[in-house]
Design a protein around this motif. Structure first.
Motif: not given
Length: 458
Positions: A441-458
Motif C-alpha cells: 500500500t502506498i499512501i501520500l500524505r501532506r503533514n504540516l506542509g511537508w509531503l511524505q510517502l508511506y509504504f506498507y506491506k500487503i
C-alpha cells in the motif's frame, strides 16, 4: 520534480547548441523544474551593445528563457521570496527603467521637486557631512584611500557631494577597473589569493586575519531591509570571499570584453537564488568554489555542479523513470544499509534509522526513514530534505508526483485520477491519496506542509 537553477552562461551555451547531452537531459519537464531569476535578466541587460545593434540576440535570449522555464521566475520580496510566472520581456523593460535610476544616485534624481520642494532639496544638498567623516578626509593617512573611494568629495564635503561622489564610485565599479583599488585596500590587512589553503575554511582564515585588529569582516556591512535576510547573508559572504582574494574574479576591461565588479555582484545573486534549489549548474570554476564555501557556512545543501558533472550525476542517481525502477532503487538502498543514522525521539530512544540519499525517488523524495516495528508498521517512509530554509513546494511538483502513480498504477482507492488543483482545501490542507498494489500500500500524505510517502506491506 527536481528543482534546478542554471546560471546564464550555461543557458547561453545551451541556446547556442553547445552542451547537447546536458540540454537533452535537463529539458525533460516531467522530471526537472527549471526556474530563472532577475539576475538572469541583469546578465542579458549587461550584454546590450552600443547603439543597441544586438537587439535580435537579446530577443532570442529572452525567448530561450521562456522555452526553458515556462516563465517561472524567482524574485525576492521583503524577508522572503516568491516564485511566480513573469514574462522575461517585461522584467527586461523594468530592468531598463531601474538602471536609468541607478545610473544617477544624485539627490536631484532621487527626490521629486514637486513633492519635496526646491528649497528643501537645496538645503539637504548643502548640509555638511559628519565631523568624523570630514576629519577622515583631512587626515593625510586616510585621504589617499578616501579620494579613490569617494572621488572629489574632499572638495565638496556635503550631503549633495557625498551622493554625487558615491554615484561616480558605484558606476565606475560597474564599468571600469576601479574596483581593483577597493580590493587592494581591503587586502592590505594581510589577505590575498596566496593566503588561502584548499584544506582550510576560507571564512576561518579571513576572520583570523581580522581578529588581530579586534574586528570582523562584517563590522561595516549594513543589511538591506528590502531583501530577505538569507539573501543578504549569502551575497555578502560571496563578496567577502572575493574581495579578500579567495578565488577572486579578475577585474579587466578591454575593447572586446569587460570584467568588472558587476560580474561578481551578479554571481553572488545567482548563488543566493540557487540556494533555494536542489542543483546549481554553472561553468565558472571560481564561482563554484565560492558558492560551495558560502553554502557550507550557511548550511545550504544545494549541489553545485558543472553541466558535465550533472550529466554523470544523472546517469548514476537520477536516470530512473518508471515506478518500478524507483522502487528497485529504494529497496537496493535499504538493503545496502550504508550511511544510515539513528532516529532518536524526545525521550532519547532510538526509534529507527534515516538516510539522505543522492537519488530523488519518484523525482521528489531524497530521504528514507525506517522505523522500529513498535513505532510504525510502515516498511519505509519517504520525505524530502530541502536544500535550505525557507523553501517552497510547488503544487506542480505534487501534480507530477501523483500523475506518475496514476499513469502507471491507475486511479487511487477512491477512484480519483489525475491531480486536480481543487484537491487543496482551506489552510493548504490536502486530502490523502492511497493506492493498493501487488507490492503493498502506498499512501501520500501532506503533514504540516511537508509531503511524505508511506509504504506498507500487503
Amino acid at each position: 520534480m527536481i528543482k534546478v537553477y542554471i546560471d546564464w552562461n550555461v543557458m547561453s551555451g545551451m541556446r547556442n547548441g553547445k552542451l547537447e547531452e546536458f540540454t537533452n537531459i535537463i529539458t525533460n519537464k516531467n522530471k526537472f523544474l527549471l526556474v530563472y531569476s532577475t539576475s538572469h535578466i541583469s546578465d542579458i541587460f549587461a550584454s546590450i551593445k552600443e547603439g543597441n545593434d544586438n537587439k535580435e540576440e537579446i530577443k532570442s535570449d529572452l525567448e530561450y528563457i521562456t522555452y526553458l522555464t515556462n516563465n517561472l521566475c524567482i524574485v525576492t520580496i521583503p524577508q522572503s521570496f516568491t516564485v511566480d510566472y513573469y514574462d522575461p520581456n517585461e522584467l527586461f523593460e523594468e530592468e531598463f527603467e531601474n538602471k536609468k535610476l541607478l545610473s544617477d544616485f544624485s539627490i536631484d534624481n532621487l527626490l521629486d521637486y514637486n513633492i519635496y520642494g526646491e528649497d528643501f532639496i537645496k538645503t539637504l544638498k548643502e548640509l555638511p557631512l559628519d565631523d568624523d567623516f570630514k576629519q577622515a578626509l583631512d587626515d593625510q593617512n586616510n585621504s589617499q584611500y578616501l579620494d579613490k573611494l569617494f572621488p572629489d568629495l574632499n572638495t565638496n564635503p556635503t550631503i549633495g557631494g557625498f551622493f554625487k561622489s558615491y554615484n561616480k564610485m558605484f558606476n565606475d565599479s560597474m564599468k571600469t577597473e576601479s574596483f581593483k583599488y577597493v580590493k587592494k585596500i581591503v587586502q592590505e590587512i594581510g589577505l590575498n589569493s596566496g593566503y588561502f589553503n584548499d584544506n582550510k575554511n576560507p571564512f576561518d582564515l579571513i576572520e583570523k586575519a581580522y581578529k588581530k585588529y579586534g574586528m570582523t569582516p562584517y563590522d561595516n556591512i549594513k543589511p538591506c531591509t528590502y531583501i530577505p535576510e538569507w539573501f543578504n547573508n549569502l551575497t555578502n559572504d560571496y563578496i567577502i570571499l572575493d574581495i579578500h582574494g579567495y578565488k577572486e574574479d579578475k577585474i579587466e576591461v578591454q575593447d572586446r570584453h569587460k570584467k568588472t565588479f558587476r560580474n561578481t555582484l551578479e554571481d553572488s545573486s545567482h548563488t543566493a537564488f540557487a540556494s533555494r534549489f536542489d542543483f546549481y549548474i554553472t561553468l565558472d570554476n571560481k564561482s563554484i568554489k565560492k558558492s560551495q564555501a558560502v553554502y557550507n557556512k550557511n548550511k545550504v545543501f544545494t549541489k553545485v555542479l558543472k553541466p558535465t558533472e550533472f550529466v554523470e550525476y544523472y546517469k548514476t542517481y537520477l536516470n530512473r523513470n518508471t515506478v518500478n525502477e524507483h522502487f528497485s532503487d529504494i529497496i537496493s538502498t535499504i538493503c545496502k544499509g550504508e550511511n544510515f543514522y539513528s532516529l532518536i525521539n524526545k525521550e532519547k530512544i532510538v526509534i529507527g534509522a534515516e538516510k539522505i540519499t543522492c537519488e530523488y525517488f519518484f523525482n521528489y523524495f531524497n530521504k528514507i526513514s525506517l522505523f522500529e516495528p513498535e513505532y510504525s508498521d510502515s516498511v519505509f517512509v519517504l520525505s524530502r530534505n530541502n536544500a535550505s530554509f525557507p523553501t517552497i513546494t510547488f503544487i506542480k511538483e505534487i501534480q507530477f508526483l501523483i500523475n506518475l502513480f496514476i499513469h502507471e498504477i491507475g486511479n487511487d482507492i477512491n477512484n480519483r485520477g489525475l491531480f486536480e488543483f481543487d484537491e487543496f482545501l482551506e489552510d493548504d490542507i490536502w486530502t490523502i491519496r492511497e493506492w493498493k498494489t501487488n507490492k503493498g500500500t502506498i499512501i501520500l500524505r501532506r503533514n504540516l506542509g511537508w509531503l511524505q510517502l508511506y509504504f506498507y506491506k500487503i
